[in-house]
Structures are given as C-alpha cells and as structure tokens.
Design an enzyme around this catalytic site. Sequence first.
Site, PDB file in Angstrom:
ATOM      1  N   PHE A 127       3.384   6.666   2.722  1.00 28.45           N
ATOM      2  CA  PHE A 127       3.251   6.945   4.147  1.00 28.45           C
ATOM      3  C   PHE A 127       3.647   5.677   4.917  1.00 28.45           C
ATOM      4  CE2 PHE A 127       0.429   7.901   7.891  1.00 28.45           C
ATOM      5  CZ  PHE A 127       1.062   9.067   8.247  1.00 28.45           C
ATOM      6  N   ASP A 206      -3.917   5.768  -2.246  1.00 29.03           N
ATOM      7  CA  ASP A 206      -4.149   6.506  -1.002  1.00 29.03           C
ATOM      8  C   ASP A 206      -4.254   7.995  -1.366  1.00 29.03           C
ATOM      9  OD1 ASP A 206      -4.050   7.828   1.441  1.00 29.03           O
ATOM     10  OD2 ASP A 206      -2.690   6.361   2.346  1.00 29.03           O
ATOM     11  N   TYR A 231      -9.557  14.441   7.649  1.00 30.06           N
ATOM     12  CA  TYR A 231      -9.211  15.495   8.618  1.00 30.06           C
ATOM     13  C   TYR A 231      -8.124  16.428   8.110  1.00 30.06           C
ATOM     14  CZ  TYR A 231      -5.839  11.791   9.861  1.00 30.06           C
ATOM     15  OH  TYR A 231      -4.891  10.801   9.817  1.00 30.06           O
ATOM     16  N   LYS A 232      -7.671  16.211   6.883  1.00 31.02           N
ATOM     17  CA  LYS A 232      -6.646  17.094   6.305  1.00 31.02           C
ATOM     18  C   LYS A 232      -7.354  18.196   5.522  1.00 31.02           C
ATOM     19  CE  LYS A 232      -3.237  13.483   6.726  1.00 31.02           C
ATOM     20  NZ  LYS A 232      -2.613  12.292   6.149  1.00 31.02           N
ATOM     21  N   ARG A 381       7.422  21.541   5.960  1.00 29.61           N
ATOM     22  CA  ARG A 381       6.273  21.397   5.040  1.00 29.61           C
ATOM     23  C   ARG A 381       5.331  22.574   5.213  1.00 29.61           C
ATOM     24  NH1 ARG A 381       3.026  15.822   5.139  1.00 29.61           N
ATOM     25  NH2 ARG A 381       2.566  16.686   7.170  1.00 29.61           N
TER      26      ARG A 381
HETATM   27  C1  LIG Z   1      -2.426  11.155   6.953  1.00 30.35           C
HETATM   28  C2  LIG Z   1      -2.234   9.921   6.164  1.00 30.35           C
HETATM   29  C3  LIG Z   1      -2.707   8.692   6.630  1.00 30.35           C
HETATM   30  C4  LIG Z   1      -3.330   8.627   8.009  1.00 30.35           C
HETATM   31  O1  LIG Z   1      -3.845   7.414   8.312  1.00 30.35           O
HETATM   32  P1  LIG Z   1      -4.706   7.231   9.644  1.00 30.35           P
HETATM   33  O2  LIG Z   1      -5.074   5.836   9.593  1.00 30.35           O
HETATM   34  O3  LIG Z   1      -5.859   8.190   9.532  1.00 30.35           O
HETATM   35  O4  LIG Z   1      -3.865   7.605  10.796  1.00 30.35           O
HETATM   36  C5  LIG Z   1      -2.566   7.584   5.828  1.00 30.35           C
HETATM   37  N1  LIG Z   1      -1.974   7.662   4.617  1.00 30.35           N
HETATM   38  C6  LIG Z   1      -1.489   8.838   4.152  1.00 30.35           C
HETATM   39  C7  LIG Z   1      -0.848   8.897   2.802  1.00 30.35           C
HETATM   40  C8  LIG Z   1      -1.608   9.985   4.910  1.00 30.35           C
HETATM   41  O5  LIG Z   1      -1.113  11.136   4.458  1.00 30.35           O
END
Ligand SMILES: *Cc1c(COP(=O)(O)O)cnc(C)c1O
Length: 421
Positions: A127, A206, A231-232, A381
């Site tokens: 990410f 992560d 939140y996912k 997606r």
């Molecule tokens: C959604 C996501 C994030 C989000 O990070 P925030 O700090 O909550 O904005 C980070 N890493 C990955 C791999 C994600 O999919």
Amino acid sequence: MTQNSLSYALELDQQDPLKVFRERFFFADEALIYLDGNSLGRLPLASQERAKELIAQEWGERLIRSWGDGWMEMPVKVGGKLAGLVGAKAHEVLIAESTSVNLYKLAMAALKHKKGRRKIITDNMNFPSDIYILQGIVETLSDGHTIEVIPSPDDIHGPTQAILDSIDEDTALVTLSHTVFKSGFVYDMKKITQRAHEMGAMVLWDLSHSVGSVLVELNAAKADMAIGCTYKYLNGGPGAPAFLYIREDLHAVLDNPISGWWGQKNMFGLDLDYDPEQDLRRFQTGTAPILQVALIEIGVDLLLEAGMEKLREKSVKQTEYLIALWEEQLKPLGYRLNTPADAAQRGSHISLGHDEGLRINKALIERYQIIPDFRAPDNIRLGIAPLYTSYEDVYRCMQVMREIIEMKVYEDYSTEVPLVT
Ligand SMILES: *Cc1c(COP(=O)(O)O)cnc(C)c1O
C-alpha cells in the site's frame, strides 16, 4: 442446472450456512449491491444500538465516570478479542491509532532494536502509504537506511523468491502487506518470517486486507509484529482506529517511539520521567477514540461468532464462483483476471482488469447501483465480505459487467478520474 443462472445463485445462497449473518447488517436499499466491504465494511445493526447507548448513557449520563467503568481498558480488551481472528494471544494485540501510524511506531521500534543494520525490504505491491511512512522514517533517522522495493514479476503475484534472496545480514526489517490491496495475492507468512529470522531480521506484516478475510496464524508463523485496519472486513466504521500486534517476548524489548502517558507505568502518578509498562500497553500513546473502539468490538464479535474457518471457506467458494463466471462470460469480452487463480494464494477480493475499467466502474455505480471500487491502472476490485455478500450479488454483478460491454453502456461515461475511486 447451469452455473450461469439466477436460480443457481439463489440455490447457493439457500445452502449457505452463514446466510443468517446478512440479516445482522443494515441495508438502507435492498437493490444496492455492495462489493466494497474490503474498503469500508457495512454497518452492523448492533453498532447502531451500541452507538446510541455510548452517546446517551456512557458519555451523556455517566460522563467522566465511564473511564472507570471500562473505557480505560477498552483498547486492550477489544484488541484481545481481535487476537482470536489472527492467531495471536489476547495480550499481544492492542487497538491504537491508524494503520499508518502503527506502521511508523513498529518500524521505528524495529530499526532501533536492529541498530547497525541498514536495509528495509518491501515490494512494489505494498500500500503506498506504507512506503511513504518508510521513506519518512529513513529521512528522519538519517542513518544510512535504504528501502529495497522489490518488483512483482507480473503485477499479480508477490515476488516471494526475490524477497527471500534479498534478505541478508544487513537487513533490519522486512515489511509487506500480507494480502496485497490490488491483486489480492496472499504471502506465505511463515516462509518469509522464517527466512528473516535465519538472517537476524524482523518482519512486520500489514494485515489490513487479511484480517477477517483469510486465515492468519501470527503465533504459528512466529511473526514479530503486525498492524491492520478495522474498518474493512471488520466493519468497525469509517476511520475506526487500527490494531497492532507484537509477539509477547518482544514487549519489554521494543520501545514505542511516540512515548506518551498511556504507555506509562502508573499513568495517573504523573511522574515527569517516562517509565513505560513492560507489556503491550507501552505501545499506547494518548487517549483512544472510545466511540470508535467500542464499535470495533461489535464487528469483531460478529466475525468470531461466524468463525474464521467458515468465513474463509465461504469466501473461497464465492471467489471460485466469481472466477468461473468470469471465465465463461467475461473473459471473451476483454476482462482480465488480475488476481491469482489459485485460491490458496488469494484473499477475498477479485480484481478484474479491462481497458475500459474506469468507465465500466462508473457505469456499475451510476447506472446499476453496484458498488465495487477502482484501482489504477485497470482494476475493478470486487470485494467479497462473506459475512454479508450473497452469491446473488456476485451473479448479478457478473451479468451487469457483461451487459456494460455488450451494450456499450460504458461509452456513456467520461474517462475523467474522480477524486475518490
Ligand atoms: C487500507 C489500508 C491501510 C490504511 O491505512 P490508514 O492509516 O488506516 O489510512 C494501510 N495499509 C493497507 C495495506 C491498507 O489496505
């Protein structure tokens, strides 16, 4: 009965042992097909009730007394429950801050612990925020660290072998998204962790796209550290704080670089010298957003009740079903499978690529009330959240994606990129 029929999809829903969980969520519009639970999970009905209680009673009536009635322990307690979803011990998981900030904290802690080693390894499927955080750390430390961003061979699979080959005695940290956000590829956590440990490096996973979607066994893999979103697939609500995991033997060894009063031993002693807790609480910094932490608990409870093994089983069945429909109906129309074909190597979302991906995505949302999301350059997606996604949802989406090309519906939409995709 052919798989390409509504009655077949309805039959699969009928046989689904988890179908009752769909009724535990709020549906403002029954006609809307939501395939973006991998970005923002749906609202659980119980969260609506809990939010009212939090506002009216716990905050409204009890005021500051609520800190003593359970608020103080909430980040630790909810983290402890979440541990049951990722194969960790209860005292190894904590709710705190955002995923990005937790990455900063844990990566900084690891680099301090491995002082003298200069190499940080990641991949180009991570990410972007994760890479930005690492770049900021390298600049702040100004201590000669380098980030090796190893490229994927095909933009679908992770470069596992190249990562294993790159880990050496100068490597301090390997950090990867366990399930990558574009293609949904899932890394072999055990294999990479083992290689890193052989070379004396640490690994930080992560789990944002893994938690609640695939089976994660942090303890079995001997993982050092992990972070992830709530939140996912956990349905904690927009901006709900993230979680962090640290293996128990590292709790007293790693230092929180943002040393705040919530990590202090006897925090209300208000001593002016920082003397942190010996357990994971040292990785707390400041006051937790209680209203959101409380809602994470609802989402986690739902997943625990359904059971991760059953959820994973359903998710695999649904992604297999989607891929079978793609192969038969969509592949001849120029849709590409941008996700591993092997179920063991993919999470719970499927990326379908198309040269007209952006316009197809707009048509899905605006004309058909089907909500996926779009990730450049060409990925539509389709997130499957097995708690509430039905086989009918998948079937209808595939039908519509066929129609959009066959009837050239996408031509009605512009190629302008919207602010949020
Ligand atoms: C959604 C996501 C994030 C989000 O990070 P925030 O700090 O909550 O904005 C980070 N890493 C990955 C791999 C994600 O999919």
